[in-house]
Design an enzyme around this catalytic site. Structure first.
Site, short mmCIF file in Angstrom:
data_model
loop_
_atom_site.label_atom_id
_atom_site.label_comp_id
_atom_site.label_asym_id
_atom_site.label_seq_id
_atom_site.Cartn_x
_atom_site.Cartn_y
_atom_site.Cartn_z
N TYR A 90 0.85 -1.01 -0.02
CA TYR A 90 -0.05 0.11 -0.12
C TYR A 90 0.80 1.15 -0.18
CZ TYR A 90 -3.19 -3.50 1.75
OH TYR A 90 -3.95 -4.66 2.08
N ASN A 107 -3.76 -14.63 0.86
CA ASN A 107 -3.52 -15.11 -0.56
C ASN A 107 -3.05 -16.46 -0.95
OD1 ASN A 107 -5.02 -12.72 -1.53
ND2 ASN A 107 -3.05 -11.59 -0.88
N LEU A 112 -17.05 -6.14 1.50
CA LEU A 112 -18.38 -5.47 0.84
C LEU A 112 -18.12 -5.45 -0.57
CD1 LEU A 112 -18.46 -2.23 3.45
CD2 LEU A 112 -19.96 -4.34 3.18
N SER A 141 -16.25 -4.63 -3.27
CA SER A 141 -16.33 -3.27 -4.05
C SER A 141 -17.31 -2.39 -3.89
CB SER A 141 -15.78 -3.34 -5.45
OG SER A 141 -14.35 -4.22 -5.56
N LYS A 171 -25.63 0.73 -2.80
CA LYS A 171 -25.36 1.93 -3.61
C LYS A 171 -25.47 1.81 -4.97
CE LYS A 171 -20.48 2.11 -4.04
NZ LYS A 171 -19.16 2.79 -3.70
#
Length: 313
Positions: A59, A157, A207, A209, A215
């Site tokens: 990140y 992973n 969630l 993406s 939404k």
């Protein structure tokens, strides 16, 4: 006060809803991120009662860790559970996966320096490489655990065969893999093994993406440059089916004066197979809203309704 869970066979305990920090300093992953907003996201989480921060070298190539380290100085370190990950070796000028003991020892030291702390609560091998025996890699991390630099050892992973190889000596405390109501493969074989071995499970992308927040409407389209344009979850009949199923969660959300996202996160919190769920956030208000999911107590009937609704998608 929210009851805390124990990570694997370690002494680490955490609130069952954490913060995925890929949008904190992850400038290589998301455009137009601001450092001030990233630090505000971390503060919002900690101030709302979230105590597990999940970051990684990947990140921002260490920048997320640096920002979190700056924020940690204003909090009691022992009250925060800091999890980081590494496997990306950029020493050659190219990014390659490396799980060798030498690389992992250096990666932990580098992570500690960026986070300005002398221990990591959880350290994960972020991705498996193709050549390092996984039990050797984990043994090196267990040595760091014995030395006090790492409190819990994890992998991310990894498939089931790789997890079993890594756990040959029983040293793996936690697995972090993709899992959501839309992607439930882990329930078939991974979760039973983890439960048998007392290994915690931390799902990322809970969630999906944003698909599980309610939404989206069925008529929305995404430009070709948008990453969602090529995501099968956002295409064709699968997308419209998901949107319709998610809309059915509104009745449960209304009954709890909550949002659909909060109801979905509450489902993970109450899922006995899940230890800590780590939704990400790009705004402080999103973290604060996510933390409210800890106050949503689904009934057994509601939990089963959600479970069954997404058994087939």
């Amino acid at each position: 006060m929210t009851q805390q869970i124990t990570i694997g066979k370690s002494a680490v305990t955490a609130v069952p809803l954490g913060l995925g920090a890929n949008a904190v300093g992850g400038t290589n992953l998301f455009p137009d991120l601001e450092d001030a907003t990233g630090k505000a996201i971390v503060r919002a989480g900690l101030d709302a009662g979230i105590n597990l921060l999940d970051t990684a070298f990947a990140y921002g190539l260490g920048h997320s860790e640096e920002l979190i380290g700056q924020v940690l100085k204003d909090y009691e370190r022992h009250q925060v559970v800091v999890a980081s990950k590494a496997a990306q070796d950029i020493s050659s000028g190219e990014q390659v996966l490396n799980n060798t003991p030498k690389f992992l020892r250096q990666a932990v030291d580098d992570s500690l320096r960026r986070l300005q702390t002398d221990y990591l609560d959880i350290f994960y091998i972020h991705f498996p490489d193709q050549q390092t025996p996984k039990d050797e890699a984990i043994s090196a991390l267990n040595d760091l655990k014995q030395a006090g630099k790492v409190r819990a050892v994890g992998v991310s992973n990894f498939n089931l065969a790789q997890v079993k190889e890594a756990n040959r000596d029983g040293y793996v405390d936690v697995v972090e893999n993709q899992y959501s109501l839309l992607h439930r493969d882990a329930e078939r074989d991974m979760m039973p093994y983890l439960q048998q071995q007392q290994i915690s499970f931390v799902p990322y992308f809970p969630l999906a993406s944003g698909l599980l927040t309610g939404k989206y409407t069925a008529d929305v389209t995404f430009p070709s440059a948008d990453i969602r344009h090529k995501n099968p979850d956002f295409q064709g009949t699968r997308f419209t089916t998901i949107v319709k199923k998610v809309a059915q969660l509104q009745a449960i959300a209304t009954a709890h004066t909550a949002t659909i996202a909060q109801v979905v996160l509450a489902w993970y919190v109450q899922n006995p197979q899940v230890s800590v769920v780590i939704p990400g956030a790009k705004k402080p208000a999103q973290v604060t809203a996510n933390a409210q999911a800890l106050t949503v107590a689904l009934s057994a009937t509601e939990y089963q309704q959600i479970d069954q609704l997404f058994t087939t998608v």
